[in-house]
Enzyme design. Structure first.
Site, mmCIF file in Angstrom:
data_model
loop_
_atom_site.group_PDB
_atom_site.id
_atom_site.type_symbol
_atom_site.label_atom_id
_atom_site.label_comp_id
_atom_site.label_asym_id
_atom_site.label_seq_id
_atom_site.Cartn_x
_atom_site.Cartn_y
_atom_site.Cartn_z
ATOM 1 N N SER A 189 47.354 59.646 -8.807
ATOM 2 C CA SER A 189 46.392 58.605 -9.157
ATOM 3 C C SER A 189 46.834 57.900 -10.423
ATOM 4 O O SER A 189 47.627 58.430 -11.200
ATOM 5 C CB SER A 189 44.999 59.209 -9.382
ATOM 6 O OG SER A 189 44.942 59.874 -10.642
ATOM 7 N N ASP A 190 46.334 56.693 -10.646
ATOM 8 C CA ASP A 190 46.539 56.064 -11.937
ATOM 9 C C ASP A 190 45.600 56.716 -12.952
ATOM 10 O O ASP A 190 44.769 57.561 -12.618
ATOM 11 C CB ASP A 190 46.300 54.548 -11.846
ATOM 12 C CG ASP A 190 47.072 53.778 -12.899
ATOM 13 O OD1 ASP A 190 47.469 54.385 -13.919
ATOM 14 O OD2 ASP A 190 47.278 52.572 -12.712
ATOM 15 N N TRP A 191 45.741 56.324 -14.199
ATOM 16 C CA TRP A 191 45.048 56.923 -15.352
ATOM 17 C C TRP A 191 43.529 56.984 -15.119
ATOM 18 O O TRP A 191 42.867 55.961 -15.057
ATOM 19 C CB TRP A 191 45.364 56.082 -16.580
ATOM 20 C CG TRP A 191 44.825 56.569 -17.885
ATOM 21 C CD1 TRP A 191 43.539 56.478 -18.324
ATOM 22 C CD2 TRP A 191 45.570 57.183 -18.934
ATOM 23 N NE1 TRP A 191 43.432 56.998 -19.580
ATOM 24 C CE2 TRP A 191 44.669 57.441 -19.987
ATOM 25 C CE3 TRP A 191 46.910 57.536 -19.104
ATOM 26 C CZ2 TRP A 191 45.068 58.044 -21.170
ATOM 27 C CZ3 TRP A 191 47.301 58.131 -20.286
ATOM 28 C CH2 TRP A 191 46.381 58.379 -21.303
#
Length: 294
Positions: A189-191
């Site tokens: 996932s992104d941040w």
């Protein structure tokens, strides 16, 4: 040494336009119209990253962006999916070579999947509305090109895509990426994107967010820790199948094995050719210059 199973960490970093040697930004490199040059640049960036203990880079960014108000347009190859695909494949080859398990190579990560560059009004994190023909013909092709070049990993995006958050989107993460394209790597996932499924109104709480993201096809969570704290009890509760969890773990272990981390978890000493790297940076800067006339 102190972990339960002795599985080494994989260290990731945003090597966007060089690590020790600074190269033109990706948007500038795209102005060279030279995929071979991009491959050479990322080969140097990979060697310098690996020498510092980096196993995995959060690059290349292959989002198609057509609104200059979106600041992250700097990280991609611009507005054209054909050029974007050529640059995506070149970057992957540069970072990974023929075997990213070599000590001077790193695992690449295509980002941000998908439609992140179409944020309404150029406002970062904003929602996106993309018709299926445009999604297929404009935004997906650079990702497909990077996967065909052998990209080891992929990063899911922050944005909602047609009402469904990209980090909880079964259609893009499983039906397209896995079933249609046959992607074998893992998705991170992104941040904080898994926890943000709650803010999107797509998950009721952290446990629901973990179950939703994992079931959609996100194998590893970045920064937020819904997987670490809430996922362990979900299979027993019947909210996530054990097979789904095993598959995610297997995908991550596969990349760690291919990177050679289970056999050689520590960074090997490296001799870097700084003079050649600087010469290449000068060449790339000259080749990427664009003269504009009104």
């Amino acid at each position: 040494e102190d972990s339960r199973l002795g599985v080494p960490l994989i260290f990731g970093f945003d090597t966007i336009h060089g690590f020790r040697t600074t190269f033109p930004i990706p948007l500038g490199l795209s102005c060279t119209w030279d995929p071979q040059l991009v491959e050479r640049v990322e080969t140097v960036a990979a060697a310098e990253s690996a020498a510092a203990g980096i196993d995995w880079v959060f690059a290349p960014m292959v989002d198609i962006a057509r609104d200059p108000r979106w600041g992250r347009i700097a990280e991609g190859a611009g507005e054209d999916p054909w050029l974007g695909g050529l640059m995506a494949a070149a970057a992957v080859r540069g970072f990974q070579g023929s075997d990213f398990g070599q000590t001077d190579r790193v695992a690449a990560c295509l980002k941000h999947y998908v439609g992140y560059g179409a944020a309404e009004g150029g406002r970062d994190y904003n929602t996106t509305e993309i018709g299926l023909p445009t999604l297929r013909n404009v935004y997906l092709p650079p990702f497909k090109a990077g996967i065909d070049a052998g990209a080891a990993t992929l990063m899911s995006a922050f944005n909602c895509l047609n009402g469904v958050p990209a980090s909880g989107n079964h259609f893009t993460l499983t039906e397209v990426l896995r079933d249609q394209w046959g992607f074998q790597g893992f998705v991170v996932s992104d941040w904080n994107a898994v926890a943000e499924l709650i803010h999107h109104g797509f998950a009721a709480d952290r446990a629901h967010a973990a179950a939703t993201a994992l079931s959609a096809g996100v194998d590893m969570e970045m920064v937020s820790d819904c997987y670490r704290t809430d996922l362990p009890g979900l299979p027993e509760a019947g909210r996530v199948s054990s097979a789904t969890l095993d598959t995610a773990v297997r995908r991550i272990l596969r990349v760690k094995i291919l990177k050679g981390l289970l056999d050689h978890p520590y960074t090997a000493p490296a001799n870097l050719d700084n003079a050649t790297a600087i010469s290449l940076a000068r060449e790339a800067a000259a080749r990427s210059c664009v003269l504009l006339k009104n």
